[in-house]
Design an enzyme around this catalytic site. Structure first.
Site, PDB file in Angstrom:
ATOM      1  N   LYS A  28       0.539   6.908  -8.528  1.00 28.78           N
ATOM      2  CA  LYS A  28       0.371   6.190  -9.799  1.00 28.78           C
ATOM      3  C   LYS A  28      -0.896   5.343  -9.766  1.00 28.78           C
ATOM      4  O   LYS A  28      -1.688   5.359 -10.721  1.00 28.78           O
ATOM      5  CB  LYS A  28       1.616   5.319 -10.028  1.00 28.78           C
ATOM      6  CG  LYS A  28       1.563   4.402 -11.231  1.00 28.78           C
ATOM      7  CD  LYS A  28       2.942   3.908 -11.581  1.00 28.78           C
ATOM      8  CE  LYS A  28       3.352   2.600 -10.942  1.00 28.78           C
ATOM      9  NZ  LYS A  28       2.629   1.418 -11.401  1.00 28.78           N
ATOM     10  N   SER A  29      -1.100   4.606  -8.683  1.00 28.42           N
ATOM     11  CA  SER A  29      -2.270   3.720  -8.614  1.00 28.42           C
ATOM     12  C   SER A  29      -3.569   4.513  -8.685  1.00 28.42           C
ATOM     13  O   SER A  29      -4.509   4.137  -9.391  1.00 28.42           O
ATOM     14  CB  SER A  29      -2.251   2.928  -7.309  1.00 28.42           C
ATOM     15  OG  SER A  29      -1.191   2.022  -7.306  1.00 28.42           O
ATOM     16  N   SER A 171      -3.828  -9.378  -5.184  1.00 25.21           N
ATOM     17  CA  SER A 171      -3.543  -8.454  -6.276  1.00 25.21           C
ATOM     18  C   SER A 171      -4.656  -7.423  -6.393  1.00 25.21           C
ATOM     19  O   SER A 171      -5.798  -7.750  -6.706  1.00 25.21           O
ATOM     20  CB  SER A 171      -3.407  -9.204  -7.605  1.00 25.21           C
ATOM     21  OG  SER A 171      -3.452  -8.276  -8.672  1.00 25.21           O
ATOM     22  N   GLN A 173      -4.753  -5.261  -8.657  1.00 21.44           N
ATOM     23  CA  GLN A 173      -5.077  -5.099 -10.078  1.00 21.44           C
ATOM     24  C   GLN A 173      -6.171  -6.082 -10.490  1.00 21.44           C
ATOM     25  O   GLN A 173      -7.110  -5.731 -11.212  1.00 21.44           O
ATOM     26  CB  GLN A 173      -3.827  -5.323 -10.933  1.00 21.44           C
ATOM     27  CG  GLN A 173      -2.764  -4.256 -10.684  1.00 21.44           C
ATOM     28  CD  GLN A 173      -1.465  -4.525 -11.403  1.00 21.44           C
ATOM     29  OE1 GLN A 173      -1.274  -5.591 -11.996  1.00 21.44           O
ATOM     30  NE2 GLN A 173      -0.555  -3.574 -11.348  1.00 21.44           N
ATOM     31  N   ASP A 320       5.719  -3.050  -3.680  1.00 13.07           N
ATOM     32  CA  ASP A 320       6.460  -2.102  -4.517  1.00 13.07           C
ATOM     33  C   ASP A 320       7.661  -1.492  -3.790  1.00 13.07           C
ATOM     34  O   ASP A 320       8.545  -0.915  -4.424  1.00 13.07           O
ATOM     35  CB  ASP A 320       5.531  -0.975  -4.987  1.00 13.07           C
ATOM     36  CG  ASP A 320       4.490  -1.487  -5.981  1.00 13.07           C
ATOM     37  OD1 ASP A 320       4.712  -2.557  -6.590  1.00 13.07           O
ATOM     38  OD2 ASP A 320       3.450  -0.827  -6.142  1.00 13.07           O
TER      39      ASP A 320
HETATM   40  C1  S3P Z   1      -1.022  -1.945  -8.167  1.00  8.05           C
HETATM   41  C2  S3P Z   1      -1.031  -3.151  -7.549  1.00  8.05           C
HETATM   42  C3  S3P Z   1       0.196  -3.937  -7.347  1.00  8.05           C
HETATM   43  C4  S3P Z   1       1.439  -3.078  -7.483  1.00  8.05           C
HETATM   44  C5  S3P Z   1       1.397  -2.219  -8.708  1.00  8.05           C
HETATM   45  C6  S3P Z   1       0.197  -1.297  -8.661  1.00  8.05           C
HETATM   46  C7  S3P Z   1      -2.312  -1.241  -8.320  1.00  8.05           C
HETATM   47  O1  S3P Z   1       0.246  -4.970  -8.317  1.00  8.05           O
HETATM   48  O2  S3P Z   1       2.593  -3.865  -7.507  1.00  8.05           O
HETATM   49  O3  S3P Z   1       2.561  -1.428  -8.804  1.00  8.05           O
HETATM   50  O4  S3P Z   1      -2.301  -0.038  -8.673  1.00  8.05           O
HETATM   51  O5  S3P Z   1      -3.339  -1.862  -8.092  1.00  8.05           O
HETATM   52  P1  S3P Z   1      -0.505  -6.383  -8.117  1.00  8.05           P
HETATM   53  O6  S3P Z   1      -1.955  -6.139  -8.196  1.00  8.05           O
HETATM   54  O7  S3P Z   1      -0.007  -7.234  -9.247  1.00  8.05           O
HETATM   55  O8  S3P Z   1      -0.048  -6.867  -6.786  1.00  8.05           O
END
Ligand code: S3P
Length: 434
Positions: A28-29, A171, A173, A320
Site C-alpha cells: 500500500k505504501s 512519521s 507520511q 501498523d
Molecule cells: C505510512 C506511514 C505510517 C503508517 C501508514 C502508512 C506511509 O503512518 O501507519 O499506514 O505509507 O508512509 P505515519 O506516517 O502516520 O506514521
C-alpha cells in the site's frame, strides 16, 4: 464528506492449522508513492501488482482529478500518464476517502502548484491530525487552512522555498510530504528524523530519476527536479503479510510460503519480532527492484511461543502491525507489552482502545496504557463479537485471533479490510485448515 459504508459480518471459525502458498497484492505504501510520482512525472508509468486496496486507488483518483490519465487494464496492470510537473486546478474537492497517506503526502506534492485545492475524507480521516503537515508546509510558504487541525484541508499553493526540518514525531507520511514539496521548491530541503521511518519515498524518488542525499538519519533534496515515468512491479505488502505470518505463528504444524514479498529493511522489523516469539523464517531469492527488496519467505512455527516487549523506535517501525500482535498475544506464553505507541490512538481508529475492547469481548484480560497495552500470555479466548470500528487492520487482526479461539467469532464491519486488502477473507479461508 465521503462516507465509509459499514456492517458486513464475517464469522470466523476456529482452525486446526494454517498452511499454503500465497502471493499478496502490492504494498500500500509503495503504491501510493508510485501513483503520486507517476502523476507528476513526464511520460507513462506502468505498474504490475499495484495495491488492490481502496486507499491507493484514492491516490490514483486524486491524480486523475489533477490531470493525470489513469488506465486500469484487464490484466491488473495500471498505467499512469503524468502531467509533466503541471497539475491542473481540480474542479471538485480531492477525495482522499479513508486514506491518511493520500491526504498527507498529496498536500506536499500539490503545495508548489499555483491553485487552490480542497482535500476531503471520510468520517475517520476527518478526525485525524493534520497540523503535523500544515506546519512544515507553512514554513515553506504554503497557506493551509484546517478546521481545528483537521480536514477538510484547503491548500493555497504557490512557489515554495526550501526548509530544514526536524520531524518531532516519527512519521513517514510527514517526511514524504516535505520531500515531495522539497522536490519542487526553490533551494535544498533537508529533513532529519529521530527514528528511521519507512524509506519508500526515498527509493521511489530515485527510481523516478530524482537525486536525493542521505546521511544517517537525515536526508536532503534539491528543488526544481523533474521526474520521468517508470515501469515497476510493486512488492507484496508486508503489513498485509503480517496477518498471515501471525496466523502461521499460532499453529505448531503451520507451513506458509509468501512469494514476491516486500522485504524493505525499514518494514521488516516484524520478522525479527515474530522470530523472537517462535516463528521460524526462511528467506529465499531476495532481489532489488527500484531500491526495494523483494523475496520469498517460508515460515513455520515452534511449539512454544515466548512473548515480546515492544517499545521505543521499534514501536514506530511496527506501528501498523501492533494491532495484530496484540490480538494474538494471549496465545503466547509470556504475553506482549507495547509502549511508546501513542500514535496508535490517531490511526483509522483509536487502535489501543479498540484492540483492548475486542480482546475483552473475546474473553481476554488486557491492561490499557495511554501509549500502549499489556496483554498477558497463557490465556484462552472463547470467541465472541468484535467490532472493526471501520478500521481495516482491526478487522483483520481479530479475524486472525479468532482462528485459535474456542468458538466462532463474529467480526462486525469486516468490509473495512478492503481499505488495504480486499482479498483478505478469501485468502484467510483458503489457508486456514478446519
Ligand atoms: C505510512 C506511514 C505510517 C503508517 C501508514 C502508512 C506511509 O503512518 O501507519 O499506514 O505509507 O508512509 P505515519 O506516517 O502516520 O506514521
Amino acid at each position: 464528506m465521503s462516507q465509509t459504508a459499514q456492517n458486513s459480518v464475517q464469522t470466523i471459525l476456529p482452525a486446526k492449522s494454517f498452511r499454503g502458498s500465497v502471493r499478496l497484492p502490492g504494498d500500500k505504501s509503495i503504491s501510493h508513492r508510485y501513483a503520486m510520482l507517476a502523476g507528476i512525472a513526464e511520460g507513462t508509468s506502468r505498474f504490475t501488482n499495484f495495491s488492490t486496496g481502496a486507499d491507493p486507488h484514492s491516490s490514483l483518483a486524486c491524480m486523475e482529478a489533477l490531470g493525470a490519465k489513469v488506465e486500469k487494464h484487464a490484466d491488473g496492470t495500471i498505467s499512469v500518464t503524468g502531467t509533466a510537473g503541471d497539475f491542473r486546478q481540480p474542479n471538485q474537492p480531492l477525495d482522499c476517502g479513508n486514506s491518511g497517506s493520500t491526504m498527507r503526502m498529496l498536500s506536499g506534492l500539490i503545495g508548489p502548484h499555483p491553485h487552490t485545492f480542497t482535500l476531503i475524507g471520510d468520517d475517520s480521516l476527518t478526525l485525524r491530525p493534520m497540523e503535523r503537515i500544515r506546519k512544515p508546509l507553512a514554513q515553506m510558504g504554503a497557506r493551509i487552512d484546517l478546521v481545528d487541525g483537521h480536514a477538510p484541508m484547503t491548500v493555497h499553493g504557490g512557489p515554495l522555498k526550501a526548509i530544514s526540518f526536524d520531524t518531532p514525531i516519527p512519521s513517514a507520511q510527514v517526511k514524504t510530504a516535505i520531500l515531495f514539496a522539497g522536490l519542487q521548491a526553490e533551494g535544498r530541503t533537508s529533513i532529519s528524523e529521530s527514528v528511521r521511518t519507512r524509506d519508500h519515498s526515498e527509493h521511489a524518488l530515485r527510481a523516478f530519476g530524482a537525486t536525493l542525499e542521505r546521511d544517517s538519519n537525515s536526508m536532503s533534496i534539491e528543488g526544481g527536479q523533474k521526474l520521468k515515468a517508470i515501469d515497476a512491479t510493486v512488492p507484496g505488502d508486508m503489513s498485509s503479510a503480517a496477518f498471515f505470518l501471525c496466523a502461521a505463528l499460532l499453529f505448531p504444524d503451520s507451513n506458509l510460503v509468501i512469494d514476491d514479498l516486500g522485504m524493505n529493511p525499514t518494514r521488516a522489523a516484524l520478522l525479527d519480532v515474530l522470530s523472537g516469539i517462535g516463528l521460524r523464517i526462511k528467506p529465499l531469492n531476495i532481489e532489488d527492484q527500484h531500491g526495494e527488496m523483494i523475496g520469498t519467505i517460508q515460515v513455520n512455527s515452534s511449539a512454544q511461543l515466548s512473548g515480546a516487549e515492544i517499545n521505543g523506535a521499534l514501536s514506530a517501525q511496527l506501528i501498523d502491525e501492533l494491532p495484530v500482535l496484540a490480538a494474538i498475544a494471549p496465545y503466547t506464553r509470556d504475553g506482549i507489552r507495547i509502549r511508546d505507541a501513542k500514535e496508535l490512538r490517531v490511526k483509522e481508529s483509536d487502535r489501543i482502545a479498540l484492540t483492548a475492547q475486542n480482546l475483552r469481548a473475546m474473553g481476554a484480560e488486557v491492561v490499557e496504557h495511554e501509549d500502549g497495552m499489556d496483554v498477558p500470555g497463557g490465556q484462552t479466548l472463547r470467541g465472541g463479537k468484535v467490532d472493526s470500528g471501520t478500521d481495516h487492520r482491526i478487522a483483520m487482526a481479530f479475524s486472525v485471533a479468532a482462528l485459535r479461539a474456542q468458538g466462532p467469532t463474529e467480526v462486525h464491519g469486516a468490509e473495512a479490510a478492503a481499505i488495504s486488502f480486499p482479498e483478505f477473507y478469501t485468502l484467510l479461508n483458503s489457508l486456514a485448515e478446519r
